[in-house]
Scaffold this active site. Structure first.
Site: not given
Length: 251
Positions: A130, A11
C-alpha cells in the site's frame, strides 16, 4: 503472451463486504457469499478476500468466511489480512485459499516472505504493498494505510521479490476508491522492473482505466472493487471491452 487477469476484491469487515475512499469512509457493499458467487459466475479470473481490519485488531483472518467462499467459487482465491506466520498461512490454505497475501506482517518481519515461499512455493505468496505519493517518492504504508514505514516503494518491491514473493499487489492509497484511474507512473516503474506479476489496485472507475492499467501501467492483472460491487460494469463487459482494445484476456 500471457493473458491479463481481472480480479475483483472483497474488502471484508465485520462479516460484510465494504468499500471506502482512500481506505476511509467505508460503506457496505453487500454479502460476502453473494458477491463471491456473482464474480464466480461472471468469469472473473481470480478473487481476492482481504480482511481489512485483522492486522489493526491483531487477530486472525475470518477463516470461517473464507471456507464458505472457497466452497462456492471455482476460481483462484487469494486471502489476506492477519496472515503473520506460516501457521496462519497454513490455516488459510486448509480453509480453501489458493494464495495468501501478506502486507503489514511482511514489513514487520521480512523473513516471513521467505518462510512462506519455502513452505508453500512462491506462486502462492502475494505481497501487498500500500503506497502514497509523498512528494519526492512513493512511501509504503501498513496497518490498512494508517502507519507510514519510511520504506521506498521501488526498493521494497525489489526486496520482496528477492525474498521469494511470487506476485505483488500494488495499491495506490491516493487513488483508492476515487475512480480516477490507476497511478500508472509508479505502476509501470514496478511492473517493468521486478520480474514477477504485478496487480494494479486503487482507482479503477471505468473500463478505460482497466485498459490503461495494462497498456500504460504494464500491469499483469487489474484489481477492482467499486465498479464491480455496485454494478457500474460487469466483469464480462470489462473483458469484452479489453479484447476489443487488443488486450489478451480470457473470455
Amino acid at each position: 503472451m500471457l493473458a491479463k487477469r481481472i480480479i475483483p476484491c472483497l474488502d471484508v469487515k465485520n462479516g460484510r463486504v465494504v468499500k471506502g475512499v482512500q481506505f476511509e469512509e467505508l460503506r457496505d457493499a453487500g454479502s460476502i457469499l453473494e458477491q463471491a458467487k456473482f464474480y464466480n459466475d461472471e468469469l472473473a479470473d481470480e478473487l481476492v478476500f482481504l480482511d481489512i481490519s485483522a492486522s489493526i485488531e491483531s487477530r486472525r483472518t475470518t477463516l470461517e468466511e473464507v471456507l464458505k467462499v472457497s466452497e462456492q467459487v471455482f476460481i483462484p482465491l487469494t486471502v489476506g489480512g492477519g496472515i503473520n506466520s506460516v501457521e496462519r498461512a497454513r490455516e488459510a490454505f486448509l480453509h480453501g485459499a489458493d494464495k495468501v497475501s501478506v502486507n503489514t506482517s511482511a514489513v514487520k518481519e521480512p523473513t516471513l516472505i521467505s518462510e512462506l515461499a519455502e513452505r508453500f512455493g512462491s506462486q502462492a505468496v502475494v505481497v501487498a504493498i500500500d503506497i502514497k505519493n509523498v512528494g519526492s517518492h512513493y512511501e509504503v504504508f501498513t496497518h490498512s494505510g494508517k502507519t507510514p514505514t519510511g520504506l521506498d516503494t521501488l526498493e521494497w518491491a525489489h526486496k520482496v521479490v528477492e525474498l521469494g514473493a511470487g506476485e505483488i499487489l500494488l495499491t495506490s492509497m491516493d487513488r483508492d476508491g476515487t475512480q480516477k484511474g490507476y497511478d500508472n507512473v509508479i505502476l509501470k516503474e514496478i511492473s517493468t522492473s521486478v520480474g514477477v506479476p504485478v496487480i494494479a489496485s486503487g482507482g479503477a472507475g471505468n473500463l478505460q482505466h482497466l485498459y490503461e492499467g495494462f497498456s500504460i501501467g504494464m500491469a499483469d492483472a487489474a484489481l477492482a472493487a467499486s465498479i464491480f460491487h455496485f454494478r457500474q460494469h460487469s466483469v464480462r463487459e470489462a473483458k469484452a471491452f479489453l479484447q476489443e482494445k487488443g488486450i489478451a484476456i480470457r473470455l
